[in-house]
Write an enzyme that holds these catalytic residues in place. Structure first.
Site, PDB file in Angstrom:
ATOM      1  N   GLY A 193       0.687  -1.256   0.115  1.00  0.00           N
ATOM      2  CA  GLY A 193       0.002   0.049   0.012  1.00  0.00           C
ATOM      3  C   GLY A 193       0.760   1.358   0.118  1.00  0.00           C
ATOM      4  O   GLY A 193       0.258   2.083  -0.620  1.00  0.00           O
ATOM      5  N   THR A 194       1.992   1.285   0.800  1.00  0.00           N
ATOM      6  CA  THR A 194       2.791   2.525   0.790  1.00  0.00           C
ATOM      7  C   THR A 194       3.304   2.795  -0.587  1.00  0.00           C
ATOM      8  O   THR A 194       3.220   3.998  -0.922  1.00  0.00           O
ATOM      9  CB  THR A 194       3.748   2.319   1.857  1.00  0.00           C
ATOM     10  OG1 THR A 194       3.077   1.988   3.278  1.00  0.00           O
ATOM     11  CG2 THR A 194       4.937   3.609   2.107  1.00  0.00           C
ATOM     12  N   ASN A 199      -8.733   3.636   7.843  1.00  0.00           N
ATOM     13  CA  ASN A 199      -8.160   2.613   8.473  1.00  0.00           C
ATOM     14  C   ASN A 199      -8.166   2.738  10.098  1.00  0.00           C
ATOM     15  O   ASN A 199      -8.083   1.807  10.456  1.00  0.00           O
ATOM     16  CB  ASN A 199      -6.535   2.488   8.281  1.00  0.00           C
ATOM     17  CG  ASN A 199      -6.041   3.838   8.411  1.00  0.00           C
ATOM     18  OD1 ASN A 199      -6.330   4.907   7.631  1.00  0.00           O
ATOM     19  ND2 ASN A 199      -4.762   4.139   9.145  1.00  0.00           N
ATOM     20  N   SER A 225      -3.155  -3.642  -0.830  1.00  0.00           N
ATOM     21  CA  SER A 225      -1.998  -4.237  -0.090  1.00  0.00           C
ATOM     22  C   SER A 225      -2.546  -5.855   0.408  1.00  0.00           C
ATOM     23  O   SER A 225      -3.613  -5.715   1.128  1.00  0.00           O
ATOM     24  CB  SER A 225      -1.571  -3.445   1.216  1.00  0.00           C
ATOM     25  OG  SER A 225      -0.484  -4.055   1.728  1.00  0.00           O
ATOM     26  N   ALA A 226      -1.914  -6.686   0.170  1.00  0.00           N
ATOM     27  CA  ALA A 226      -2.186  -7.941   0.305  1.00  0.00           C
ATOM     28  C   ALA A 226      -2.335  -8.685   1.670  1.00  0.00           C
ATOM     29  O   ALA A 226      -3.265  -9.313   1.909  1.00  0.00           O
ATOM     30  CB  ALA A 226      -1.365  -9.113  -0.390  1.00  0.00           C
ATOM     31  N   HIS A 227      -1.322  -7.825   2.493  1.00  0.00           N
ATOM     32  CA  HIS A 227      -1.342  -8.311   3.850  1.00  0.00           C
ATOM     33  C   HIS A 227      -2.710  -7.951   4.645  1.00  0.00           C
ATOM     34  O   HIS A 227      -3.138  -8.203   5.835  1.00  0.00           O
ATOM     35  CB  HIS A 227      -0.163  -8.020   4.816  1.00  0.00           C
ATOM     36  CG  HIS A 227       0.014  -6.672   5.157  1.00  0.00           C
ATOM     37  ND1 HIS A 227      -0.315  -6.289   6.267  1.00  0.00           N
ATOM     38  CD2 HIS A 227       0.144  -5.545   4.438  1.00  0.00           C
ATOM     39  CE1 HIS A 227      -0.265  -4.743   6.437  1.00  0.00           C
ATOM     40  NE2 HIS A 227       0.120  -4.457   5.318  1.00  0.00           N
ATOM     41  N   THR A 259      12.762  -7.519 -10.597  1.00  0.00           N
ATOM     42  CA  THR A 259      12.550  -8.747 -10.741  1.00  0.00           C
ATOM     43  C   THR A 259      10.996  -8.989  -9.811  1.00  0.00           C
ATOM     44  O   THR A 259      11.047  -8.762  -8.794  1.00  0.00           O
ATOM     45  CB  THR A 259      13.591  -9.861 -10.288  1.00  0.00           C
ATOM     46  OG1 THR A 259      14.865  -9.562 -11.163  1.00  0.00           O
ATOM     47  CG2 THR A 259      13.206 -11.304 -10.460  1.00  0.00           C
ATOM     48  N   CYS A 263       0.427   1.690  11.852  1.00  0.00           N
ATOM     49  CA  CYS A 263       1.633   2.058  11.297  1.00  0.00           C
ATOM     50  C   CYS A 263       2.173   3.420  11.976  1.00  0.00           C
ATOM     51  O   CYS A 263       3.083   3.994  11.720  1.00  0.00           O
ATOM     52  CB  CYS A 263       1.211   2.578   9.905  1.00  0.00           C
ATOM     53  SG  CYS A 263       0.706   1.114   8.960  1.00  0.00           S
TER      54      CYS A 263
END
Ligand code: PLP
Length: 379
Positions: free
Chosen positions: A72-73, A158, A206-208, A243, A330
């Site tokens: 996300g960041t 959030n 963001s996946a987490h 990569t 955060c």
């Protein structure tokens, strides 16, 4: 052994076991570089393509509109810093005062070269669409046609969970000749998202936050609106060099697909827990304010207790094996009242006593009962 209760799902979520299993082959055996053209790269290359298609389908986008990032960041920084970056135009950015620091601090960094406006919100955390219209209206300026305008308003907050009227805001941004970005980090995988119906140009995820791995996310870009953030190789269609993190990308796609397929079930479960929590805490006789809007993320409960200390509550709960948050995760080194709680105007005698409980699909009715009875004991 005492059971650990995790009720801080807005900070991060548990990795889904199917996502983990899907990642394993790409960490151990299929470790080829997806950019090579020999046979050993075929499996990672195919997995990359499939993951992009899966993610695009979950948000009603086209696969080529998905760019993988580190989370996300990065997605937020990219959107804020790279719209119109190398153009000879004056940059205008309009955002809200309750954005995540990934947006706020990115805006601060470009404030020498861009005009930034932070929109106030009401006491529920909602942005007023008319304020956005006014802030983007530079029609009385002679250099108006030389401006690149970006509006960035988060899909869901959030800390308090408020869901913003994104469709309306995006429409206003377009009427004013601006691109529209939304930070949907807390929303993706938790509420239905259709980027076409919302009419947005850019979206961070963001996946987490949706049971995927940490350190991976994506940016939806409707129409190649961004200059590259990272320079180097030609990965991601020359738009984000480096990569590819195939294992994490695969894990993210599996987690998102699963969360989207189970969205109704998860929402019903989490909403039921949330209602039960509110019922119990209202019955407790404690004096508190519930922050946020009636349109909010399921399971997000932000409460301000009168004459209390949120930090103290969090630490006492921690000693009882319960993980919750005081403000943004955060931001947990910062003991000041958060910028969100300040922006919605929580009265002084309540603001310091603010805590955030974010229930997730793995929480139970017993967890809720334990948390409320622990709060009663502490307060
Ligand atoms: N935006 C919002 C709304 C968030 O809640 C967070 C993390 O808490 C971020 C951005 C940053 O995401 P990441 O942890 O993937 O960098």
């Amino acid at each position: 052994m005492r059971k650990h209760i995790y009720a801080d799902n807005a900070a991060t979520t548990k990795l889904d076991i199917e996502a983990f299993e899907a990642m394993k082959p790409f960490l151990l055996d299929e470790y080829g570089n997806a950019s090579q053209s020999y046979f050993f790269s075929k499996a990672p290359k195919t997995a990359l393509k499939q993951a992009r298609e899966t993610i695009a389908e979950c948000i009603n986008a086209e696969p080529e509109q998905i760019i993988f990032t580190s989370g996300g960041t990065e997605s937020d920084n990219w959107a804020i810093k790279c719209v119109g970056k190398t153009a000879s135009h004056k940059r205008v950015v309009v955002t809200s005062s309750i954005e995540h620091h990934a947006i706020i601090n990115a805006c601060k960094q470009i404030s020498d070269s861009a005009a930034i406006t932070y929109l106030n919100v009401d006491r529920y955390g909602l942005v007023n669409p008319d304020d956005l219209r006014k802030a983007l209206d530079y029609s009385d300026r002679s250099d108006c046609s030389c401006m690149v305008k970006l509006a960035s308003v988060m899909l869901a907050n959030n800390e308090i969970g408020t869901v913003e009227p994104i469709q309306e805001l995006a429409q206003i941004a377009h009427e004013q000749g601006a691109l529209f970005h939304t930070d949907a980090v807390q929303a993706v995988g938790h509420i239905p998202i259709d980027v076409k119906a919302l009419g947005i140009d850019l979206m961070s995820a963001s996946a987490h936050k949706f049971n995927g791995p940490k350190g991976i996310g994506f940016l939806y870009d409707r129409g190649k609106n961004l200059f590259p953030f990272h320079n180097g190789g030609s990965q991601e269609n020359g738009r984000r060099a480096g990569t590819e993190n195939i294992a994490s990308i695969v894990g993210m796609a599996v987690a998102l697909q699963k969360n989207c397929a189970e969205l109704e079930k998860n929402t019903a479960h989490v909403s039921q827990l949330e209602n039960y929590f509110i019922y119990l805490i209202e019955k407790s006789g404690l004096s508190f304010i519930r922050n946020g809007s009636s349109t909010h993320l399921p399971g997000t409960i932000n409460l301000s207790f009168k004459d209390a200390d949120g930090e103290m509550i969090m630490h006492r709960l921690d000693l009882m094996g319960i993980s919750i948050s005081t403000g943004s995760a955060c931001d947990s080194v910062n003991t000041q009242v958060s910028h969100v709680i300040q922006a919605i105007g929580v009265p002084k005698e309540y603001s310091k006593g603010t805590i955030r409980i974010t229930l997730g699909k793995n929480n139970s009715k017993e967890d809720v009962e334990t948390i409320v009875s622990a709060l009663k004991k502490i307060l």
